[in-house]
Design a protein around this motif. Sequence first.
Motif, short mmCIF file in Angstrom:
data_model
loop_
_atom_site.label_atom_id
_atom_site.label_comp_id
_atom_site.label_asym_id
_atom_site.label_seq_id
_atom_site.Cartn_x
_atom_site.Cartn_y
_atom_site.Cartn_z
N ALA A 1 0.84 -1.21 0.00
CA ALA A 1 0.00 0.00 0.00
C ALA A 1 0.87 1.25 0.00
O ALA A 1 0.60 2.23 -0.71
CB ALA A 1 -0.93 0.00 1.22
N HIS A 2 1.94 1.21 0.78
CA HIS A 2 2.85 2.36 0.88
C HIS A 2 3.55 2.63 -0.45
O HIS A 2 3.50 3.76 -0.97
CB HIS A 2 3.88 2.10 1.99
CG HIS A 2 4.86 3.20 2.18
ND1 HIS A 2 4.71 4.18 3.14
CD2 HIS A 2 6.01 3.50 1.52
CE1 HIS A 2 5.73 5.02 3.06
NE2 HIS A 2 6.54 4.63 2.08
N GLU A 3 4.17 1.61 -0.99
CA GLU A 3 4.93 1.84 -2.24
C GLU A 3 3.99 2.19 -3.40
O GLU A 3 4.32 3.02 -4.24
CB GLU A 3 5.79 0.63 -2.59
CG GLU A 3 6.76 0.17 -1.49
CD GLU A 3 7.60 1.27 -0.85
OE1 GLU A 3 7.83 2.31 -1.50
OE2 GLU A 3 8.01 1.11 0.32
N LEU A 4 2.81 1.60 -3.40
CA LEU A 4 1.82 1.95 -4.41
C LEU A 4 1.40 3.42 -4.28
O LEU A 4 1.29 4.15 -5.27
CB LEU A 4 0.59 1.05 -4.27
CG LEU A 4 -0.65 1.46 -5.06
CD1 LEU A 4 -0.41 1.33 -6.57
CD2 LEU A 4 -1.86 0.62 -4.65
N ALA A 5 1.19 3.87 -3.04
CA ALA A 5 0.78 5.26 -2.80
C ALA A 5 1.81 6.24 -3.37
O ALA A 5 1.47 7.32 -3.85
CB ALA A 5 0.58 5.50 -1.30
N HIS A 6 3.09 5.83 -3.36
CA HIS A 6 4.13 6.68 -3.95
C HIS A 6 3.90 6.91 -5.45
O HIS A 6 4.50 7.83 -6.02
CB HIS A 6 5.50 6.05 -3.77
CG HIS A 6 6.19 6.36 -2.48
ND1 HIS A 6 6.42 7.66 -2.05
CD2 HIS A 6 6.74 5.56 -1.53
CE1 HIS A 6 7.08 7.62 -0.89
NE2 HIS A 6 7.28 6.36 -0.54
N SER A 7 3.08 6.09 -6.08
CA SER A 7 2.80 6.33 -7.50
C SER A 7 2.15 7.70 -7.70
O SER A 7 2.16 8.25 -8.80
CB SER A 7 1.86 5.25 -8.07
OG SER A 7 2.40 3.97 -7.83
N ASN B 1 7.32 13.65 -0.01
CA ASN B 1 7.21 12.27 -0.51
C ASN B 1 6.65 11.34 0.57
O ASN B 1 5.66 10.65 0.35
CB ASN B 1 8.59 11.73 -0.90
CG ASN B 1 9.00 12.08 -2.33
OD1 ASN B 1 8.43 12.98 -2.92
ND2 ASN B 1 9.99 11.39 -2.85
N GLU B 2 7.31 11.30 1.71
CA GLU B 2 7.01 10.24 2.67
C GLU B 2 5.81 10.54 3.57
O GLU B 2 5.04 9.64 3.89
CB GLU B 2 8.24 9.89 3.49
CG GLU B 2 9.41 9.34 2.67
CD GLU B 2 9.10 8.05 1.92
OE1 GLU B 2 8.11 7.37 2.25
OE2 GLU B 2 9.85 7.72 0.97
N GLY B 3 5.66 11.78 4.01
CA GLY B 3 4.52 12.11 4.87
C GLY B 3 3.20 11.88 4.14
O GLY B 3 2.27 11.26 4.65
N PRO C 1 9.84 12.85 8.83
CA PRO C 1 9.12 13.11 7.58
C PRO C 1 7.97 12.12 7.34
O PRO C 1 6.94 12.49 6.78
CB PRO C 1 10.19 12.95 6.50
CG PRO C 1 11.33 12.24 7.15
CD PRO C 1 11.28 12.61 8.60
N TYR C 2 8.12 10.90 7.78
CA TYR C 2 7.09 9.88 7.60
C TYR C 2 5.87 10.15 8.49
O TYR C 2 4.78 10.44 8.02
CB TYR C 2 7.65 8.48 7.93
CG TYR C 2 8.56 7.89 6.89
CD1 TYR C 2 8.11 6.92 6.02
CD2 TYR C 2 9.89 8.30 6.78
CE1 TYR C 2 8.95 6.34 5.06
CE2 TYR C 2 10.74 7.74 5.82
CZ TYR C 2 10.26 6.77 4.97
OH TYR C 2 11.08 6.22 4.02
N GLN C 3 6.07 10.00 9.79
CA GLN C 3 4.92 9.97 10.69
C GLN C 3 4.45 11.37 11.10
O GLN C 3 3.27 11.62 11.13
CB GLN C 3 5.26 9.10 11.91
CG GLN C 3 4.08 8.84 12.83
CD GLN C 3 2.95 8.06 12.18
OE1 GLN C 3 3.17 7.30 11.25
NE2 GLN C 3 1.73 8.27 12.66
ZN ZN Z 1 8.12 5.65 1.27
#
Ligand code: ZN
Length: 612
Positions: A314-320, A337-339, A400-402
Amino acid sequence: MKFQSIVVLILFALFIACNQETPKQEPITSDSRPDRHSFSQPKLAVAKHLDLNLKVDFDQKKLYGTATWTIENLGKAKEIIFDTDGLNIVKVTVGQEAKEVQFLLDAQDSVLGAALHVPIEPTTNLVAIEYQTGPNAAALGWMDASMTAGKTKPFLFTQGQAILTRSWIPCQDSPGNRITYHANVSDVPDGMMAVMSATNPQEPAKNTYTFKMDQPIPPYLIALAIGDIAFKPISERTGVYAEPVMLDKVAWEFADMEKMVETAESLYGPYAWGRYDVIVLPPGFPFGGMENPRLTFATPTVIAGDRSLVSLVAHELAHSWSGNLVTNATWSDFWLNEGFTVYFERRIMEALYGADFAEMQDELEYNELIEEMKSLDSADTRLKVDMTGRNPDDGATMVPYQKGSMFLRMLEQKTDREKWDAFLKSWFEANKFTSRTTEDFLDFLKKNYLDKYQVTANVEEWVYKPGIPANCPIPHSTRLAALEKAAQDIANGLPNTKNWAPQEWVHFIRSLPESTNVATFKNLDSKFHLTQSTNAQVQLAWYEVNIRHGYVTEILPQVENYLVTVGRRYLVKAVYQALKDIGHIEDARRIFAKAKPGYHAVTRGTIEEMLK
Ligand code: ZN
Ligand code: BES
């Protein structure tokens, strides 16, 4: 020496110097080098399309390449600058007529590599660079047959993010630049298949493969994998690649891929890249996943056998959308990108597996953020971090992520999901195939959301100030709360663990009181066989917590086996750190020496630094 001969010598030296065609450098302004992690000056001369010819040599662990760049000289630049790192540049030609020119390779910077200067004319539109990769090319993961699942053929994968592409392709390696590419990969050994972040084969060919990526992407998303790979479809437009011995397991684990793409599309607009496939790599892959367009690269540690770790897809797909369609313009904008992607990942997970599960994941990662922040400089807890002069990988913390994701959730809660989702969708639509800064987003946010719905928010505080603002929507999972209670009560007996997801195990283990004694760990182990777990997330938590509580010697063989077979940095780092912290550094060093050949440079570098 006679005076005349000295004069002759000086004149000769001057003559040579003038004929070097070494271009005079344009003055560097912040505008001509908008990204301080690239030597390129794309406002002056920009590379737009790559024709890549690669020959693969598994024996020498080397790529022989010619990168032919279609360029534009935008002003009257006398040179075009490319990033390289450890490349051996053989020859450079310019123009259709392929005229050989004298290039200049600067001294190597330990983080950024070396700038390659190529002299050009105002009308030059082609630059062809013939090169070979160096022995320590950081992007290249050369795995011997013994480090693969099938154990019969070697494997190669590349990892471009953040600034590693320059170690296998000379390029203008900034996420602010976008390029298209075509590639021809030859000398692929018999029985092996090559795949890229591009149009891909589904059957092995005879030693040569061609690829096309006609949508503009930043260079860090160019990716290649070669090995004993087979393909299995999941749906019309999704499928999996893996070594044949893993293929069926992988297809089972990721059976929901089509549903994930449909869910993502229903949230933020059509999937823009045609096919969506995932390749599962050998264990030496240093990350969980990498969002290479059309073809996510993934660690085998997510093939848990119970579909419990599919949030990675789901995460890597969302990066699309967030990352590949709209890209952070510099590595200081990495949270864009990551947030966004973590936020989007949670939305996909919620839609498919329920709010309960998504909230649990959110709280677990929030806890990780809080834990990690204790050891970060306060300046590094801001969303926008100035990464100038630093390795951009050092910015890849949970912040940056969470924190990035919680910032978006806070904004969402200012109105409602309908308005917020429409806004996010419009951000992707309005900015597709471009690279954007934090400030670009904040402008767009103000105009199209805050002003539009007349809401106010402490945006500046969230983005530019350290720490977690008081209005943070802290995730709270009731499932996790129950586990905390069970962990606190451990002295009174073992809990009922029926139907626990691995995530729940992880939380339970991490919630055990500081005072838990070795006897309790042994008791838990004999009942639940945690040391024998094959779920890498459970293993990480169990091994780390046990080591820190002194339950080490008994489990060391399994810990060693784990560290030797898993190469994902995040999964091994904390275990080495725990061994080091309790004074078992010699064990850590011994195991690392054994594991090292199977690790990618990214993982190797981190552990080497820790244990030196
Ligand atoms: Zn990522
Ligand atoms: N793009 C990242 C991986 C990355 C980040 C590589 C920075 C190099 C530098 C990828 O999307 C990612 O975030 N992967 C995570 C897993 C994810 C489920 C959170 C990882 O590898 O741990």
